[in-house]
Write an enzyme that holds these catalytic residues in place. Structure first.
Site, PDB file in Angstrom:
ATOM      1  N   PRO A   2       0.780  -1.223   0.000  1.00 35.03           N
ATOM      2  CA  PRO A   2       0.000   0.000   0.000  1.00 35.03           C
ATOM      3  C   PRO A   2       0.814   1.276   0.000  1.00 35.03           C
ATOM      4  CG  PRO A   2      -0.060  -1.113   2.143  1.00 35.03           C
ATOM      5  CD  PRO A   2       1.082  -1.640   1.369  1.00 35.03           C
ATOM      6  N   GLU A   3       0.635   2.045  -1.038  1.00 37.28           N
ATOM      7  CA  GLU A   3       1.089   3.426  -1.077  1.00 37.28           C
ATOM      8  C   GLU A   3      -0.172   4.277  -1.134  1.00 37.28           C
ATOM      9  OE1 GLU A   3       4.135   4.178  -4.003  1.00 37.28           O
ATOM     10  OE2 GLU A   3       4.740   2.087  -4.004  1.00 37.28           O
ATOM     11  N   LYS A  59       0.048   7.438   4.278  1.00 34.92           N
ATOM     12  CA  LYS A  59      -0.166   6.004   4.075  1.00 34.92           C
ATOM     13  C   LYS A  59      -0.991   5.400   5.195  1.00 34.92           C
ATOM     14  CE  LYS A  59       4.161   5.389   1.542  1.00 34.92           C
ATOM     15  NZ  LYS A  59       5.554   4.939   1.640  1.00 34.92           N
ATOM     16  N   ARG A 279      16.540   0.491  -1.994  1.00 32.50           N
ATOM     17  CA  ARG A 279      15.299   0.156  -2.684  1.00 32.50           C
ATOM     18  C   ARG A 279      15.560  -0.029  -4.163  1.00 32.50           C
ATOM     19  NH1 ARG A 279      11.169   1.823   0.249  1.00 32.50           N
ATOM     20  NH2 ARG A 279      10.204   0.047  -0.756  1.00 32.50           N
TER      21      ARG A 279
END
Length: 289
Positions: A2-3, A59, A279
């Site tokens: 989830p973003e 978020k 990342r």
DNA sequence: AGGTTGACCTGGACGC
DNA sequence: TGCGTCCAGGTCAACC
């Protein structure tokens, strides 16, 4: 998963299903659960509360609660951060409880809000916003307990000027700055890569070195990427998204994210992958300068 | 203080 | 089939 667009989709879906319902009982797992507030505090805050509204801040899924206790009543917020694998499901009680369910709030119509998170990176937290919790400031004024406003600026509400100001002095790759939740909150790995692609900016470029024009393009790209992703219900990359289990479709629009080696939609150059701030980062070496 | 790195978890995909 | 390795959408604490 989830973003911002996924959390927005989840919050809307949950809101539609549970707004106005009362929570009659709460179960939490026994082991050390991924909670930010103590389990007893969560149980106490939720039990008997009425859900006024479910919405998104950064978020976080934010659930506004009230309870008619005593003369002035009680109000609070239930914050849910889904981490990487968290889900917030609204289910009928006869549907099997999934593995890795950490909390269940039972509603007055029998349905349940379930917090499920295999990887346990998610967090539950409650805030007490009762006026009685107001604390005295130095000058003797009463300070109301604050509603949750998140860790940074809201990407879809910030002006282009404020956006520019936010990144002007950052000596870090723009990709890392976009992921910094104390600047903007809500942007994660997918939408950072996709908006940089759309703006034609290399992820490794330092934020402070971007021109006014480039930051303007990035602001625009972010607005359009996030807005389109919300309209499509977010991106379902490996597991599902919505409160009802429905998938999103923005993953079909991804131009660089997880497309290493595939041809760029604009110029045909193979998409490259690099690691930035731990990342994985995807970009087109020709379209992004 | 700002920036960078690794730890925190579980599960799925892939290679041997 | 089974085991080992690597990777994953996010934060934090601990370091430089």
């Amino acid at each position: 998963m989830p973003e911002l667009p996924e959390v927005e989709t989840i919050a809307r879906g949950v809101d539609e299903r549970v707004r106005g319902r009362r929570i009659v009982s709460v179960w939490t797992g026994s082991k050390p659960e991924p909670f930010k507030s103590a389990p007893e505090k969560i149980v106490e805050a939720l039990t008997g509360s009425v859900i006024q509204k479910v919405h998104r801040v950064g978020k976080h899924v934010v659930i506004d609660l009230t309870r008619a206790a005593g003369a002035e009543g009680w109000q609070g917020q239930w914050l849910v951060h889904l981490g990487m694998t968290g889900r917030l499901l609204v289910s009928h009680p006869d549907v099997a409880v999934p593995l890795h369910t950490h909390a269940i709030a039972q509603l007055d119509d029998g349905r349940e809000i379930r917090f499920v998170d295999p990887r346990r990176f998610g967090r539950l937290q409650v805030l007490d916003l009762s006026p009685s919790r107001a604390s005295k400031k130095r000058d003797g004024e009463l300070e109301e307990p604050k509603r949750f406003t998140g860790t940074g600026q809201e990407p879809l509400a910030i002006s282009p000027e404020a956006f520019r100001e936010l990144f002007r002095s950052r000596r870090t790759p723009i990709k890392s700055a976009l992921l910094n939740q104390s600047l903007l909150h809500g942007v994660g790995n997918i939408y950072a890569d996709e908006s940089l692609y759309r703006a034609g900016i290399r992820p490794r470029r330092h934020a402070a070195r971007l021109t006014v024009r480039e930051l303007g393009a990035l602001w625009s790209a972010l607005q359009s990427v996030l807005t389109e992703a919300i309209a499509l219900g977010g991106s379902s990359v490996s597991d599902y998204v919505g409160a009802d289990g429905a998938k999103g479709f923005f993953q079909l629009e991804h131009k660089v994210y997880m497309r290493t080696g595939q041809p760029c939609a604009r110029c045909g150059t193979p998409i490259r992958r690099l690691v930035l701030g731990g990342r994985s980062t995807h970009y087109c070496p020709k379209c992004q300068r």
